[in-house]
Design a protein around this motif. Structure first.
Motif, PDB file in Angstrom:
ATOM      1  N   ASP A 132       0.680   8.968   6.770  1.00  0.00           N
ATOM      2  CA  ASP A 132      -0.590   8.285   7.013  1.00  0.00           C
ATOM      3  C   ASP A 132      -1.234   7.848   5.703  1.00  0.00           C
ATOM      4  O   ASP A 132      -1.972   6.868   5.668  1.00  0.00           O
ATOM      5  N   VAL A 133      -0.946   8.560   4.616  1.00  0.00           N
ATOM      6  CA  VAL A 133      -1.481   8.156   3.320  1.00  0.00           C
ATOM      7  C   VAL A 133      -0.660   6.998   2.747  1.00  0.00           C
ATOM      8  O   VAL A 133      -1.201   6.025   2.216  1.00  0.00           O
ATOM      9  N   LEU A 134       0.666   7.087   2.883  1.00  0.00           N
ATOM     10  CA  LEU A 134       1.534   6.069   2.278  1.00  0.00           C
ATOM     11  C   LEU A 134       1.413   4.721   2.985  1.00  0.00           C
ATOM     12  O   LEU A 134       1.390   3.676   2.345  1.00  0.00           O
ATOM     13  N   ILE A 135       1.375   4.781   4.336  1.00  0.00           N
ATOM     14  CA  ILE A 135       1.314   3.525   5.078  1.00  0.00           C
ATOM     15  C   ILE A 135      -0.137   3.083   5.142  1.00  0.00           C
ATOM     16  O   ILE A 135      -0.835   3.285   6.108  1.00  0.00           O
ATOM     17  N   ASN A 136      -0.579   2.503   4.055  1.00  0.00           N
ATOM     18  CA  ASN A 136      -1.983   2.160   3.886  1.00  0.00           C
ATOM     19  C   ASN A 136      -2.081   0.651   3.723  1.00  0.00           C
ATOM     20  O   ASN A 136      -1.662   0.094   2.722  1.00  0.00           O
ATOM     21  N   ARG A 137      -2.622   0.004   4.742  1.00  0.00           N
ATOM     22  CA  ARG A 137      -2.646  -1.454   4.752  1.00  0.00           C
ATOM     23  C   ARG A 137      -3.522  -2.031   3.648  1.00  0.00           C
ATOM     24  O   ARG A 137      -3.428  -3.213   3.340  1.00  0.00           O
ATOM     25  N   SER A 138      -4.409  -1.221   3.084  1.00  0.00           N
ATOM     26  CA  SER A 138      -5.277  -1.770   2.048  1.00  0.00           C
ATOM     27  C   SER A 138      -4.574  -1.824   0.695  1.00  0.00           C
ATOM     28  O   SER A 138      -5.056  -2.457  -0.234  1.00  0.00           O
ATOM     29  N   VAL A 139      -3.415  -1.167   0.594  1.00  0.00           N
ATOM     30  CA  VAL A 139      -2.658  -1.254  -0.656  1.00  0.00           C
ATOM     31  C   VAL A 139      -1.830  -2.537  -0.623  1.00  0.00           C
ATOM     32  O   VAL A 139      -1.150  -2.818   0.365  1.00  0.00           O
TER      33      VAL A 139
END
Lengths: 295, 182
Positions: A132-139
């Motif tokens: 949930d941390v890695l799949i971060n659309r804001s990155v």
């Protein structure tokens, strides 16, 4: 000439994502240029899937990045004139690495204490991969750590023994294998079975860069210079369940000489695989250039 | 009722027409489309546009790191007004980089201009422009130059450059690069 302009305009689906057309995925580059085992692109494949056309075109496809030049299988030497040609500038996204050198951490950070009277113990050190941390659309996709789709994760463990053995009380330290476990939404863990085959499509586990060792039943002696390398290949287990997370537990067993020094130390703790550059060397974009000649 | 073979002829004609239509459709969908923008753009110009304009500027305008408001190297070059040094060297090296499989004729020259919008207190904003960068030999090759192609890119700057004639704060500027063969 126009011919190859059209063909390369999408850079052949090697891109990291649709929003970043000039940024190529290292994983896809490795496949395209036959840089990984168990997967081969033949000249026939390049003609069918890449070049199209009914005529038997000759081709030369090359990619230069980071000081290396890769050539597509079956390419011919480019003639001096009369060939279709395109050159594209690209960046190759080199995947992230968690290079954990224990000696760079404070003495109590990743160590547990064992009573001085005890002479042996088996304990785990964990690397926590929170999807949930890695799949971060804001990155920005150019820098996103993207295990489910296209990227491998690498974990390097070094400096284990020097970190622990400050008083010289460790008689032996052995890497006894590892297991992957999935963290459920309620926080409980389940162990993922079936890790016996190794250097497969899922992972590769190596000690000192040598032959791959099985994750279950390893018995590798750890010395001052030992390095344990774990690579997880995409798609990672359960990475489509974006609220879940994966724990990699590295198991070690220790025997201590009973020299009555105050407490023995063993590896313990959880290292997060996230966007903090102190924990993980973040993905890097390396300049490259791709040339395609067809005639 | 007179018997004749007109009906048969019409049928044959219909089938033939159908076949012709199918063949046409098949030919169209199986042919490669060659995309040539404009009527008189040469293919080598298209390649120049792709390489210099799209690719090189895009490379330089890739954010530096993963933070959402990360400025690109290109934005920093404009902000620090490093057109003559940083931009010139980087852009030239991008234009001539290759893998070594083909001979690259290193004869591209360029000239870069920055356009920015300046708000005026009494209304009536103006567009300000200034020479940003050029290749080493561009002044002397301008007299004999081949027709140039123009590529542009909007660049987001986190803050105003150290150049007079700019509004304060973050803004978008337009970078135009003319590229031609010597």
């Amino acid at each position: 000439m126009a011919w190859s302009t059209r063909q390369t305009s999408s850079v052949w689906g090697l891109a990291v994502s649709k929003e970043t057309p000039n940024i190529l995925s290292r994983e896809k580059v490795n496949k395209f240029f036959n840089l990984i085992p168990n997967f081969t692109f033949t000249a026939e494949d390049y003609r069918d899937k890449v070049i199209f056309g009914e005529l038997m075109y000759l081709y030369n496809i090359s990619l230069s990045t980071g000081g290396d030049v890769y050539y597509a299988e079956g390419g011919d030497t480019v003639p001096t004139f009369q060939y279709g040609y395109m050159r594209r500038l690209v960046k190759v996204k080199e995947p992230s690495v968690a290079a954990i050198n224990f000696t760079s951490y404070a003495s109590g950070y990743y160590a547990g204490n064992l009573d001085a009277n005890e002479t042996s113990v088996s304990e785990d050190f964990a690397v926590h991969i929170p999807y949930d941390v890695l799949i971060n659309r804001s990155v920005n996709p150019a820098y996103r750590i993207d295990p489910p789709q296209s990227e491998r994760l690498t974990i390097d463990l070094t400096g284990m023994l020097p970190y622990l053995n400050t008083t010289g009380d460790i008689a032996s330290m052995t890497f006894t294998g590892m297991e992957l476990s999935k963290q459920l939404d309620d926080g409980s863990m389940i162990v993922i079975p079936g890790l016996n085959p190794y250097e497969n499509d899922t992972y590769s586990l190596k000690v000192d860069g040598g032959v791959p060792v099985p994750a279950i039943g390893a018995a590798e002696s750890v010395d001052d210079g030992s390095m344990i390398t774990m690579e997880l290949y995409p798609p990672l287990p359960f990475s489509n369940e974006i609220t879940s997370s994966l724990d990699l537990n590295f198991s070690f067993s220790y025997t201590f000489s009973n020299n009555m020094t105050p407490p023995h130390r063993y590896l313990s703790g959880i290292h997060p695989y996230d966007y903090n550059p102190a924990n993980v060397i973040q993905p890097q974009l390396v300049d490259g250039v791709m040339e395609v000649a067809v005639w | 009722m007179v018997m004749n073979d007109e009906g048969q002829l019409y049928t044959i004609e219909g089938i033939t027409a159908g076949v012709i239509m199918l063949v046409t459709a098949f030919t169209i969908f199986n042919s490669g489309l060659i995309y040539t923008p404009g009527g008189d753009a040469h293919i080598s110009d298209m390649q120049m546009q792709q390489l210099g304009g799209y690719d090189a500027l895009q490379m330089m305008d890739t954010p530096e790191d993963m933070s959402p408001l990360s400025a690109s190297p290109l934005a920093e070059m404009i902000q620090n007004n490093e057109g003559g040094t940083e931009f010139g060297n980087t852009f030239s090296s991008y234009l001539r980089s290759g893998t070594g499989t083909t001979d690259i004729v290193d004869s591209l020259e360029f000239n870069a201009t920055v356009y920015n919008r300046v708000t005026s207190v009494g209304g009536g904003d103006t567009v300000n422009s200034y020479a940003f960068s050029h290749s080493t030999d561009s002044p002397m090759s301008q007299l004999t130059r081949e027709p140039a192609i123009s590529v542009t890119r909007y660049v987001w700057l986190p803050d105003r450059p150290f150049v007079s004639g700019y509004d304060a704060g973050e803004q978008l500027v337009l970078l135009e690069v003319l590229i031609w063969r010597r």
